[in-house]
Scaffold this active site. Structure first.
Site, PDB file in Angstrom:
ATOM      1  N   MET A   1       5.416  -0.284  -0.456  1.00 19.25           N
ATOM      2  CA  MET A   1       4.616  -0.516  -0.032  1.00 19.25           C
ATOM      3  C   MET A   1       3.255   0.047  -0.817  1.00 19.25           C
ATOM      4  SD  MET A   1       1.896  -0.522   2.545  1.00 19.25           S
ATOM      5  CE  MET A   1       2.800   1.663   3.153  1.00 19.25           C
ATOM      6  N   PRO A   2       2.879   1.518  -0.371  1.00 20.66           N
ATOM      7  CA  PRO A   2       1.916   2.204  -0.775  1.00 20.66           C
ATOM      8  C   PRO A   2       1.489   1.234  -2.311  1.00 20.66           C
ATOM      9  CG  PRO A   2       3.692   3.370  -0.639  1.00 20.66           C
ATOM     10  CD  PRO A   2       4.215   2.872  -0.074  1.00 20.66           C
ATOM     11  N   LEU A   3      -0.036   1.212  -1.950  1.00 21.07           N
ATOM     12  CA  LEU A   3      -0.589   1.157  -3.764  1.00 21.07           C
ATOM     13  C   LEU A   3      -0.975   1.960  -4.157  1.00 21.07           C
ATOM     14  CD1 LEU A   3      -1.957  -1.468  -5.155  1.00 21.07           C
ATOM     15  CD2 LEU A   3      -3.680  -0.749  -4.107  1.00 21.07           C
ATOM     16  N   TYR A  40       4.207  -1.400  -6.497  1.00 20.89           N
ATOM     17  CA  TYR A  40       2.518  -1.777  -6.582  1.00 20.89           C
ATOM     18  C   TYR A  40       1.802  -0.865  -7.169  1.00 20.89           C
ATOM     19  CZ  TYR A  40       4.272  -5.128  -3.169  1.00 20.89           C
ATOM     20  OH  TYR A  40       5.467  -5.861  -2.879  1.00 20.89           O
ATOM     21  N   THR A  72      -2.612   4.140  -1.895  1.00 21.25           N
ATOM     22  CA  THR A  72      -3.134   3.581  -0.415  1.00 21.25           C
ATOM     23  C   THR A  72      -2.051   3.479   0.610  1.00 21.25           C
ATOM     24  OG1 THR A  72      -5.843   2.930  -1.943  1.00 21.25           O
ATOM     25  CG2 THR A  72      -4.341   1.502   0.577  1.00 21.25           C
TER      26      THR A  72
END
Length: 128
Positions: A1-3, A40, A72
């Site tokens: 899930m980290p961008l 991502y 992020t």
């Protein structure tokens, strides 16, 4: 899930960019224990001279191969962040990026800050 948002000097081949992204993703999966399919990534390429990354007084010499990475993510334990830095450099060195050319900033946010589609905050709804 980290961008992951990569800023690099323009001129890398598609194969080099793929290797960079794959190496970083492997570090995310291992350090942050996210599923392999949780990926991502965005690459921003800049003309030479439009990406300025100095050494902050540490004596670190940078090249045109510099990678400025902003991650992020939801809050992570310090141990995971430290592991991520180490794994990222190890993986990037294996594909030709010098450890001295890797600069990382991790920006944390909360569950309400993420929507993966359909206008829902899936971490809050329990879908994730």
């Amino acid at each position: 899930m980290p961008l992951l948002r990569f800023d690099v000097v323009a001129g890398r081949s598609p194969a080099e960019l793929t290797a960079l992204l794959d190496a970083a993703h492997a570090a995310v999966v291992e350090a942050f224990e996210v599923p392999h399919g949780d990926r991502y990534q965005v690459v921003h390429q800049h003309p030479a001279g439009e990406l300025v990354v100095h050494d902050t007084g540490l004596g670190i010499v940078r090249t045109d191969g510099v990678v400025l990475l902003q991650v992020t993510s939801r809050a992570r334990p310090q141990e995971q962040k430290v592991a991520f830095h180490r794994l990222l450099v190890r993986n990037l060195e294996a594909v030709g990026t010098a450890g001295s050319d890797v600069v990382v900033s991790i920006v944390e946010n909360g569950d309400a800050d993420w929507s993966f589609g359909h206008g829902r905050a899936q971490f809050l709804t329990g879908e994730l």
